[in-house]
Motif scaffolding. Sequence first.
Motif, PDB file in Angstrom:
ATOM      1  N   VAL A  21       5.602  -8.764  -2.166  1.00  0.00           N
ATOM      2  CA  VAL A  21       4.817  -8.608  -0.939  1.00  0.00           C
ATOM      3  C   VAL A  21       3.323  -8.609  -1.263  1.00  0.00           C
ATOM      4  O   VAL A  21       2.520  -9.224  -0.553  1.00  0.00           O
ATOM      5  N   MET A  22       2.961  -7.959  -2.354  1.00  0.00           N
ATOM      6  CA  MET A  22       1.550  -7.951  -2.762  1.00  0.00           C
ATOM      7  C   MET A  22       1.058  -9.369  -3.058  1.00  0.00           C
ATOM      8  O   MET A  22      -0.027  -9.746  -2.637  1.00  0.00           O
ATOM      9  N   ILE A  23       1.851 -10.142  -3.768  1.00  0.00           N
ATOM     10  CA  ILE A  23       1.451 -11.507  -4.136  1.00  0.00           C
ATOM     11  C   ILE A  23       1.389 -12.413  -2.906  1.00  0.00           C
ATOM     12  O   ILE A  23       0.454 -13.195  -2.748  1.00  0.00           O
ATOM     13  N   LEU A  24       2.374 -12.299  -2.023  1.00  0.00           N
ATOM     14  CA  LEU A  24       2.463 -13.231  -0.894  1.00  0.00           C
ATOM     15  C   LEU A  24       1.498 -12.934   0.241  1.00  0.00           C
ATOM     16  O   LEU A  24       0.938 -13.864   0.833  1.00  0.00           O
ATOM     17  N   TRP A  25       1.313 -11.658   0.596  1.00  0.00           N
ATOM     18  CA  TRP A  25       0.633 -11.373   1.857  1.00  0.00           C
ATOM     19  C   TRP A  25      -0.485 -10.344   1.824  1.00  0.00           C
ATOM     20  O   TRP A  25      -1.301 -10.324   2.733  1.00  0.00           O
ATOM     21  N   MET A  26      -0.519  -9.471   0.850  1.00  0.00           N
ATOM     22  CA  MET A  26      -1.454  -8.347   0.914  1.00  0.00           C
ATOM     23  C   MET A  26      -2.774  -8.649   0.218  1.00  0.00           C
ATOM     24  O   MET A  26      -2.778  -9.017  -0.953  1.00  0.00           O
ATOM     25  N   PRO A  27      -3.889  -8.468   0.925  1.00  0.00           N
ATOM     26  CA  PRO A  27      -5.176  -8.501   0.215  1.00  0.00           C
ATOM     27  C   PRO A  27      -5.191  -7.373  -0.815  1.00  0.00           C
ATOM     28  O   PRO A  27      -4.699  -6.273  -0.566  1.00  0.00           O
ATOM     29  N   LYS A  28      -5.700  -7.669  -1.997  1.00  0.00           N
ATOM     30  CA  LYS A  28      -5.603  -6.730  -3.122  1.00  0.00           C
ATOM     31  C   LYS A  28      -6.712  -5.675  -3.083  1.00  0.00           C
ATOM     32  O   LYS A  28      -7.654  -5.708  -3.852  1.00  0.00           O
ATOM     33  N   THR A  29      -6.581  -4.727  -2.169  1.00  0.00           N
ATOM     34  CA  THR A  29      -7.503  -3.593  -2.135  1.00  0.00           C
ATOM     35  C   THR A  29      -6.708  -2.326  -2.406  1.00  0.00           C
ATOM     36  O   THR A  29      -5.495  -2.286  -2.163  1.00  0.00           O
ATOM     37  N   MET A  30      -7.393  -1.315  -2.886  1.00  0.00           N
ATOM     38  CA  MET A  30      -6.715  -0.047  -3.174  1.00  0.00           C
ATOM     39  C   MET A  30      -6.115   0.544  -1.898  1.00  0.00           C
ATOM     40  O   MET A  30      -5.002   1.071  -1.926  1.00  0.00           O
ATOM     41  N   ALA A  31      -6.793   0.409  -0.790  1.00  0.00           N
ATOM     42  CA  ALA A  31      -6.278   0.935   0.483  1.00  0.00           C
ATOM     43  C   ALA A  31      -4.972   0.227   0.860  1.00  0.00           C
ATOM     44  O   ALA A  31      -4.022   0.871   1.309  1.00  0.00           O
ATOM     45  N   ASN A  32      -4.925  -1.092   0.684  1.00  0.00           N
ATOM     46  CA  ASN A  32      -3.702  -1.838   1.005  1.00  0.00           C
ATOM     47  C   ASN A  32      -2.559  -1.470   0.075  1.00  0.00           C
ATOM     48  O   ASN A  32      -1.416  -1.353   0.513  1.00  0.00           O
ATOM     49  N   VAL A  33      -2.847  -1.321  -1.204  1.00  0.00           N
ATOM     50  CA  VAL A  33      -1.808  -0.925  -2.166  1.00  0.00           C
ATOM     51  C   VAL A  33      -1.255   0.441  -1.785  1.00  0.00           C
ATOM     52  O   VAL A  33      -0.036   0.633  -1.719  1.00  0.00           O
ATOM     53  N   CYS A  34      -2.133   1.381  -1.496  1.00  0.00           N
ATOM     54  CA  CYS A  34      -1.686   2.728  -1.113  1.00  0.00           C
ATOM     55  C   CYS A  34      -0.896   2.693   0.188  1.00  0.00           C
ATOM     56  O   CYS A  34       0.126   3.371   0.317  1.00  0.00           O
ATOM     57  N   SER A  35      -1.348   1.895   1.142  1.00  0.00           N
ATOM     58  CA  SER A  35      -0.649   1.768   2.414  1.00  0.00           C
ATOM     59  C   SER A  35       0.748   1.185   2.222  1.00  0.00           C
ATOM     60  O   SER A  35       1.721   1.665   2.800  1.00  0.00           O
ATOM     61  N   LEU A  36       0.838   0.144   1.398  1.00  0.00           N
ATOM     62  CA  LEU A  36       2.135  -0.486   1.134  1.00  0.00           C
ATOM     63  C   LEU A  36       3.094   0.488   0.457  1.00  0.00           C
ATOM     64  O   LEU A  36       4.250   0.630   0.864  1.00  0.00           O
ATOM     65  N   LEU A  37       2.618   1.185  -0.561  1.00  0.00           N
ATOM     66  CA  LEU A  37       3.464   2.149  -1.268  1.00  0.00           C
ATOM     67  C   LEU A  37       3.889   3.290  -0.349  1.00  0.00           C
ATOM     68  O   LEU A  37       5.047   3.693  -0.350  1.00  0.00           O
ATOM     69  N   ALA A  38       2.942   3.781   0.446  1.00  0.00           N
ATOM     70  CA  ALA A  38       3.260   4.880   1.362  1.00  0.00           C
ATOM     71  C   ALA A  38       4.272   4.453   2.419  1.00  0.00           C
ATOM     72  O   ALA A  38       5.196   5.209   2.745  1.00  0.00           O
ATOM     73  N   SER A  39       4.127   3.239   2.947  1.00  0.00           N
ATOM     74  CA  SER A  39       5.070   2.794   3.981  1.00  0.00           C
ATOM     75  C   SER A  39       6.465   2.576   3.388  1.00  0.00           C
ATOM     76  O   SER A  39       7.469   2.922   4.014  1.00  0.00           O
TER      77      SER A  39
END
Length: 155
Positions: A101-119
């Motif tokens: 999901v990170m490679i395909l769609w998520m902009p690589k910011t710390m906020a996005n990484v944290c949001s993805l992991l939290a969700s």
Amino acid sequence: MRKDLLIRIIGGFVIGAVLGQVVQFFVSMGIAQRSYAWVVPEFRALFTNEINAIITQVLLTGLIGITFAVAALFFEMARWGMLKQFIVHFFVTAIIWIPIVMILWMPKTMANVCSLLASFLGTYVVTWLLQYKLSKRDIEKINAMLIERGESHDD
């Protein structure tokens, strides 16, 4: 290979690939102005042409589907407790799902990484709690039926 496992793998791939394209549709609505974006620009930049990027995206989303379809077998392991089943399933699916999901769609910011992991973690906790309550209710019903029939789980 068992026939049912092969069916699970093929079905998981198809469902994952189709759901991946549905996700890409909604992502495209958010990033494209007046045309469909088959892949996000950041992912496209990893390839020499768009066709290779699209094929890779389909293969990766198919892999996600296979992972979830096969990992569901952990819940059929009767000797494992429900907590162990969920923990193993969580880590196996997270190891595959999160990086893809990170490679395909998520902009690589710390906020996005944290949001993805939290969700992902939040979804798992809610799912586990619901499943635990349903299983506990089912066990109570079975025990009540056994007691009614003069049997008990201690016999």
